[in-house]
Structure formats: structure tokens, C-alpha cells
Design a protein around this motif. Structure first.
Motif: not given
Length: 74
Positions: A15-32
Motif C-alpha cells: 500500500g505504500d508503493g513498494y513492489h517486490l518480486k522473486a523469480e526462478f532463474l535456474k535450478p536452485s537459483k532465484f533472484w529478487w
């Protein structure tokens, strides 16, 4: 905080304007990434910042947002 998405990615807008993302990159590796408005606050850029699970990437993004709130409110 209610994240939406699937097993490969999740995101949330606060609600205060932040946008958070977490996503698959490759096996056992997730970026954010964390944005506030159009400004990028922090993104995982290298192997040391990637997380082994989607949940841990979400936690890292949340911790970054909290740290940013604390640093900008002082």
C-alpha cells in the motif's frame, strides 16, 4: 503480506508503493528485486545474492524493503 504468482515467481505490491518480486532463474537459483514507485531499491545481481528457494528470495526482498523503510524514516 499476500504474495501472488506460481511456483516459479511471486510478486506483491504494498500500500505504500513498494513492489517486490522473486523469480526462478535456474535450478536452485532465484533472484529478487525491490522497487518503490519507479525507483529500483535493490536487485540480486550475482551468485552470492541469489537464493536457493523461492521462499528465501521472498524473505530477502522483504528484508530489503524493511531496511529501506527504516533507513529513509530516520
Amino acid at each position: 503480506m499476500q504474495w501472488t504468482g506460481n511456483k516459479d515467481w511471486k510478486h506483491v505490491k504494498t500500500g505504500d508503493g513498494y513492489h517486490l518480486k522473486a523469480e526462478f532463474l535456474k535450478p536452485s537459483k532465484f533472484w529478487w528485486i525491490v522497487y518503490k514507485g519507479n525507483q529500483m531499491i535493490r536487485v540480486s545481481r550475482d551468485e552470492t545474492d541469489f537464493q536457493p528457494t523461492l521462499k528465501k528470495a521472498q524473505v530477502k526482498a522483504q528484508q530489503t524493503m524493511i531496511r529501506h523503510i527504516q533507513n529513509t524514516s530516520n
